[in-house]
Design an enzyme around this catalytic site. Structure first.
Site, short mmCIF file in Angstrom:
data_model
loop_
_atom_site.label_atom_id
_atom_site.label_comp_id
_atom_site.label_asym_id
_atom_site.label_seq_id
_atom_site.Cartn_x
_atom_site.Cartn_y
_atom_site.Cartn_z
N ARG A 164 -12.92 4.82 0.73
CA ARG A 164 -11.61 4.87 1.39
C ARG A 164 -11.57 3.50 2.39
O ARG A 164 -11.21 3.66 3.73
CB ARG A 164 -11.49 6.22 2.09
CG ARG A 164 -11.56 7.59 1.42
CD ARG A 164 -10.32 7.58 0.47
NE ARG A 164 -10.82 8.79 -0.54
CZ ARG A 164 -11.26 8.64 -1.63
NH1 ARG A 164 -12.03 7.63 -1.98
NH2 ARG A 164 -11.52 9.88 -2.31
N SER A 240 -6.05 14.84 3.19
CA SER A 240 -7.60 14.94 4.12
C SER A 240 -7.57 14.19 5.34
O SER A 240 -7.25 12.92 5.16
CB SER A 240 -8.59 14.41 2.92
OG SER A 240 -8.69 15.17 1.77
N GLU A 336 -10.48 10.00 8.04
CA GLU A 336 -9.81 9.01 7.00
C GLU A 336 -8.50 8.48 7.35
O GLU A 336 -8.27 7.47 7.12
CB GLU A 336 -9.65 9.96 5.60
CG GLU A 336 -9.28 9.32 4.55
CD GLU A 336 -9.48 10.01 3.36
OE1 GLU A 336 -8.42 9.98 2.30
OE2 GLU A 336 -10.25 10.82 3.22
#
Length: 340
Positions: A164, A240, A336
């Site tokens: 990520r 998420s 994230e």
């Protein structure tokens, strides 16, 4: 190009947080940046690059210039008997690109269906889901420098893709705007389904692998995501919120002693990735409410706007979750989502 002042970013973030940017500009081509930089007032302000805002949590108004790429061309730049190379504008919606390629029976993007956001944000975040990541198909990233408008191209290996993250999220954040990417896809007869994600494999277990098509994979991914993640159009969220943490082998054994049921995935380097959702749910946060913010009842990894939540409220909830997980497991959850 149109410069808008005191602009609401409500429709440019999937958390549905209503904050304002001092100025907002949509960029389509290199000359737009050069024109903006001739304005002394605009040039003196901080600039921020956004896509669809599907990985951002705004907590305050922005006293600066918000830029968004709107270049939306898709074209074939090369092909051979087995592969197709597509050049895709940064302003294209990611899911629209995935559906376009699936309709052409090309392999490569089907596992990444229904991820919100734009093509320009995909390499920045190195988006991923269900055993696939953007870095698997991206061959080149074409950028524009927002300070002088210069064009710079990065090959895949130069993007420093990680879990990520990428060079565009680190060294070049708010310096380089992703204008186009090039992806390499496989033609129908020369690719195959990526079934490394167990729920996908189970959903298609009645078929031989050679019988599975990109469309079948796409449909299953969309179905799974709709079951697990609330529709951001209906309930504000960014998917998420936290990354899945990774711990070393020694500490994993300690955790295993106290929590023998802990789910995990052993990495190639001997470390262990643990699902953040399990940690959060074990701390009894799933479905809980904090003011107008909350943790989704569908998935413990998803923070949601229950109606009228501020960015600060959502950020406070995230911090409370981090503190509980750290207290119980000695693990720090790293967001994230980018908190601004």
């Amino acid at each position: 190009m149109h410069i808008q002042a005191n602009y609401s970013l409500l429709k440019h973030n999937t958390f549905h947080v209503n904050i304002r940017s001092q100025y907002y500009v949509e960029i389509n081509k290199q000359s737009d940046i050069l024109t903006l930089r001739t304005d002394v007032k605009l040039a003196s302000l901080p600039w921020r690059i956004v896509g669809h805002g599907s990985n951002l949590l705004y907590t305050q108004n922005f006293n600066g210039v918000t830029l968004r790429c709107t270049f939306n061309k898709i074209r074939i730049v090369k092909e051979d008997n087995e592969n197709i190379w597509l050049s895709v504008g940064g302003g294209v919606k990611w899911h629209d690109l995935v559906e376009y390629t699936v309709n052409k029976n090309w392999w490569g993007l089907e596992n990444l269906a229904l991820i919100p956001g734009t093509v320009g944000a995909a390499p920045v975040q190195n988006i991923g889901a269900y055993g696939a990541e953007a870095q698997d198909v991206i061959t080149r990233v074409q950028t524009l420098n927002v300070f002088d408008g210069t064009h710079k191209e990065f090959r895949n290996a130069e993007c420093n893709f990680g879990y990520r993250t990428s060079i565009f999220k680190q060294e070049y954040i708010n310096r380089l705007m992703v204008h186009r990417i090039t992806v390499r896809l496989r033609k129908l007869a020369h690719g195959q389904a990526n079934l490394s994600y167990e729920p996908l494999r189970n959903a298609l277990s009645d078929y031989k692998k050679e019988e599975i098509t990109p469309r079948m994979m796409f449909d299953q991914v969309v179905s799974i995501r709709k079951q697990r993640i609330p529709d951001p159009d209906m309930q504000g969220n960014a998917g998420s919120f936290f990354k899945n943490p990774v711990v070393d082998a020694e500490y994993f054994q300690t955790l295993l002693t106290d929590y023998p049921e802990i789910p995990h995935h052993k990495m190639l380097d001997g470390t262990y990735k643990i699902p953040a959702a399990w940690l959060i749910e074990t701390c009894d946060w799933k479905g809980k409410r904090y003011g107008s913010a909350g943790i989704s009842e569908q998935h413990a990894l998803v923070l949601v706007n229950l109606g009228g939540a501020t960015g600060a409220e959502l950020a406070e909830l995230a911090q409370l979750v981090q503190e509980d997980v750290n207290h119980k497991f000695g693990i720090h959850l790293e967001p994230e989502v980018i908190i601004l």
